[in-house]
Design a protein around this motif. Sequence first.
Motif, mmCIF file in Angstrom:
data_model
loop_
_atom_site.group_PDB
_atom_site.id
_atom_site.type_symbol
_atom_site.label_atom_id
_atom_site.label_comp_id
_atom_site.label_asym_id
_atom_site.label_seq_id
_atom_site.Cartn_x
_atom_site.Cartn_y
_atom_site.Cartn_z
ATOM 1 N N THR A 77 0.838 -1.206 0.000
ATOM 2 C CA THR A 77 0.000 0.000 0.000
ATOM 3 C C THR A 77 0.868 1.249 0.000
ATOM 4 N N LEU A 78 1.890 1.264 0.840
ATOM 5 C CA LEU A 78 2.791 2.423 0.879
ATOM 6 C C LEU A 78 3.374 2.687 -0.506
ATOM 7 N N GLU A 79 3.848 1.634 -1.156
ATOM 8 C CA GLU A 79 4.469 1.778 -2.477
ATOM 9 C C GLU A 79 3.460 2.253 -3.523
ATOM 10 N N ARG A 80 2.257 1.674 -3.517
ATOM 11 C CA ARG A 80 1.227 2.077 -4.501
ATOM 12 C C ARG A 80 0.839 3.539 -4.332
ATOM 13 N N VAL A 81 0.659 3.967 -3.086
ATOM 14 C CA VAL A 81 0.243 5.351 -2.836
ATOM 15 C C VAL A 81 1.337 6.326 -3.248
ATOM 16 N N VAL A 82 2.577 6.043 -2.893
ATOM 17 C CA VAL A 82 3.686 6.921 -3.267
ATOM 18 C C VAL A 82 3.833 6.965 -4.793
ATOM 19 N N ALA A 83 3.614 5.843 -5.452
ATOM 20 C CA ALA A 83 3.767 5.776 -6.908
ATOM 21 C C ALA A 83 2.762 6.650 -7.648
ATOM 22 N N ILE A 84 1.590 6.896 -7.075
ATOM 23 C CA ILE A 84 0.588 7.702 -7.784
ATOM 24 C C ILE A 84 0.763 9.200 -7.552
ATOM 25 N N LEU A 85 1.622 9.562 -6.589
ATOM 26 C CA LEU A 85 1.846 10.989 -6.340
ATOM 27 C C LEU A 85 2.665 11.592 -7.471
ATOM 28 N N LYS A 86 2.324 12.809 -7.834
ATOM 29 C CA LYS A 86 3.113 13.514 -8.844
ATOM 30 C C LYS A 86 4.362 14.067 -8.153
ATOM 31 N N PRO A 87 5.552 13.662 -8.615
ATOM 32 C CA PRO A 87 6.788 14.088 -7.949
ATOM 33 C C PRO A 87 6.924 15.601 -7.802
ATOM 34 N N SER A 88 6.545 16.361 -8.811
ATOM 35 C CA SER A 88 6.698 17.817 -8.726
ATOM 36 C C SER A 88 5.791 18.405 -7.649
ATOM 37 N N GLU A 89 4.560 17.876 -7.528
ATOM 38 C CA GLU A 89 3.644 18.361 -6.498
ATOM 39 C C GLU A 89 4.123 17.963 -5.106
ATOM 40 N N PHE A 90 4.621 16.723 -4.982
ATOM 41 C CA PHE A 90 5.143 16.287 -3.687
ATOM 42 C C PHE A 90 6.352 17.130 -3.302
ATOM 43 N N ASN A 91 7.248 17.360 -4.242
ATOM 44 C CA ASN A 91 8.449 18.163 -3.990
ATOM 45 C C ASN A 91 8.069 19.560 -3.510
ATOM 46 N N GLU A 92 7.093 20.172 -4.155
ATOM 47 C CA GLU A 92 6.651 21.512 -3.768
ATOM 48 C C GLU A 92 6.077 21.494 -2.345
ATOM 49 N N SER A 93 5.271 20.486 -2.040
ATOM 50 C CA SER A 93 4.686 20.365 -0.700
ATOM 51 C C SER A 93 5.774 20.138 0.345
ATOM 52 N N PHE A 94 6.734 19.268 0.023
ATOM 53 C CA PHE A 94 7.815 18.955 0.959
ATOM 54 C C PHE A 94 8.659 20.190 1.245
ATOM 55 N N LEU A 95 9.040 20.919 0.204
ATOM 56 C CA LEU A 95 9.855 22.125 0.400
ATOM 57 C C LEU A 95 9.088 23.184 1.174
ATOM 58 N N ASN A 96 7.794 23.296 0.924
ATOM 59 C CA ASN A 96 6.950 24.228 1.673
ATOM 60 C C ASN A 96 6.929 23.836 3.152
ATOM 61 N N TRP A 97 6.789 22.546 3.414
ATOM 62 C CA TRP A 97 6.760 22.046 4.791
ATOM 63 C C TRP A 97 8.081 22.332 5.508
ATOM 64 N N ILE A 98 9.195 22.014 4.859
ATOM 65 C CA ILE A 98 10.514 22.275 5.459
ATOM 66 C C ILE A 98 10.681 23.771 5.737
ATOM 67 N N GLY A 99 10.245 24.597 4.796
ATOM 68 C CA GLY A 99 10.338 26.045 4.991
ATOM 69 C C GLY A 99 9.506 26.528 6.168
ATOM 70 N N ARG A 100 8.336 25.932 6.343
ATOM 71 C CA ARG A 100 7.455 26.327 7.441
ATOM 72 C C ARG A 100 7.975 25.840 8.794
ATOM 73 N N LEU A 101 8.738 24.755 8.792
ATOM 74 C CA LEU A 101 9.252 24.226 10.054
ATOM 75 C C LEU A 101 10.166 25.216 10.757
ATOM 76 N N LYS A 102 10.902 25.983 9.980
ATOM 77 C CA LYS A 102 11.833 26.914 10.625
ATOM 78 C C LYS A 102 11.098 27.976 11.433
ATOM 79 N N GLU A 103 9.827 28.226 11.108
ATOM 80 C CA GLU A 103 9.031 29.167 11.890
ATOM 81 C C GLU A 103 8.685 28.598 13.263
#
Length: 144
Positions: A77-103
């Motif tokens: 299930t973990l692999e199937r769910v990760v496989a359907i995510l669009k890498p560019s959208e995930f990357n944008e979300s991840f970078l946004n999250w990391i940026g928000r953590l510093k706050e």
Amino acid sequence: MELSNTFNSTFAECFGGLKDSRYKNKRHLLLDVIAICICGILSGMTDFIEIEEFANLHAEWFKQYLALPYGVPSHDTLERVVAILKPSEFNESFLNWIGRLKELFPENVIPIDGKTLRGSHQRGKGLKALHIVNAYSCANGLTL
């Protein structure tokens, strides 16, 4: 607001916009799967079987912060769910999250280390190599 609640709401805000294109009968929440995968990878797990084992070993901890209505998802299930995510959208979300953590953390310097995973590219599919980024909060003793 307590730090863990703020952390959880920041995670949900940053990753909540990702499109979940699974069928209606999905059992596991997208945010639960993403959180488990990120925690597993940041803890040194290298594949979905290891991530599932890691999540099962830490299931009680995960249940404090995630819904997990059907328990820990299987490695398939973990692999199937990760496989359907669009890498560019995930990357944008991840970078946004990391940026928000510093706050959330009261410090001015967070050392960051990055590595490129050898052999992780797929030239035939036009996919670039995977990169791992670690950020260390000196004041809090926390690695992300």
